[in-house]
Design an enzyme around this catalytic site. Structure first.
Site, PDB file in Angstrom:
ATOM      1  N   LYS A  36       0.725  -1.306   0.118  1.00 25.84           N
ATOM      2  CA  LYS A  36      -0.074  -0.040  -0.276  1.00 25.84           C
ATOM      3  C   LYS A  36       1.043   1.207   0.046  1.00 25.84           C
ATOM      4  O   LYS A  36       0.403   2.223  -0.584  1.00 25.84           O
ATOM      5  CB  LYS A  36      -0.994   0.040   1.249  1.00 25.84           C
ATOM      6  N   ASN A  39       2.177   1.777  -3.447  1.00 26.34           N
ATOM      7  CA  ASN A  39       0.919   2.255  -4.532  1.00 26.34           C
ATOM      8  C   ASN A  39       0.480   3.449  -4.098  1.00 26.34           C
ATOM      9  O   ASN A  39       0.562   4.515  -5.172  1.00 26.34           O
ATOM     10  CB  ASN A  39      -0.327   1.106  -4.195  1.00 26.34           C
ATOM     11  N   ASN A  40       0.360   4.225  -2.891  1.00 27.15           N
ATOM     12  CA  ASN A  40       0.022   5.501  -2.636  1.00 27.15           C
ATOM     13  C   ASN A  40       1.082   6.376  -2.935  1.00 27.15           C
ATOM     14  O   ASN A  40       1.032   7.309  -3.350  1.00 27.15           O
ATOM     15  CB  ASN A  40      -0.100   5.530  -1.217  1.00 27.15           C
ATOM     16  N   LYS A 105      -0.210  12.564   5.379  1.00 21.15           N
ATOM     17  CA  LYS A 105       0.022  11.486   6.299  1.00 21.15           C
ATOM     18  C   LYS A 105       0.791  10.382   5.641  1.00 21.15           C
ATOM     19  O   LYS A 105       1.772   9.709   6.070  1.00 21.15           O
ATOM     20  CB  LYS A 105      -1.002  11.040   7.145  1.00 21.15           C
TER      21      LYS A 105
END
Length: 165
Positions: A36, A39-40, A105
């Protein structure tokens, strides 16, 4: 994106299918969250790069639709410009789906993960600085991360472009 042993993944997969249509078993425990992050990182950084490119096209007086036709027909294309933006920010909608605050964040977590591996992330640092300016300098943290286009235009004294029609 799930990290779990094969046995555990098999047990929870029916529940996960009730929550989403695409489930990726990324490997053992912890691999889902690390995937993740990767990907982010791509999604957030591409969004900032797209914001700068469309703001530049606007500053240069280029027609938005024609510019998108050219860019989306070459290797310069990306998911922001082809999938999300035509239905959101290029229609003037910057209300949150995925807030700039959340992108910042996530990008902070990404940069911490890279630092823990002693991996320099120059593009990540630049993207993080851009998101920090959008949140703290421009007060846009509650807007959708596609709203980085509006932040970039505001910094350049430009009116954010919209698709015609």
């Amino acid at each position: 994106m799930v990290g779990a042993s094969s046995n555990d993944f098999g047990r929870v997969k029916p529940s996960l299918e009730g929550m989403g249509s695409v489930i990726h078993h990324c490997g053992g425990p912890g691999t889902g969250i690390r995937t993740k992050l990767v990907n982010n990182f791509l999604a957030i950084s591409q969004n900032q790069l797209s914001a700068e490119a469309i703001a530049l096209a606007t500053a240069l007086g280029l027609e938005l639709e024609q510019t998108l036709t050219v860019v989306n027909g070459t290797t310069a294309t990306n998911g922001s410009l082809t999938l999300g933006w035509p239905n959101k920010v290029l229609k003037g909608d910057i209300e949150p789906g995925f807030k700039i605050d959340l992108a910042l964040k996530d990008l902070s977590l990404i940069m911490e993960a890279a630092k823990s591996k002693k991996l320099p992330m120059m593009m990540g640092a630049a993207a993080k600085e851009s998101l920090t300016i959008a949140t703290t300098g421009l007060g846009m943290g509650e807007k959708d991360f596609s709203g980085l286009l509006h932040a970039q235009c505001k910094l350049g004294g430009l009116t954010p472009p919209k698709l015609k029609g």
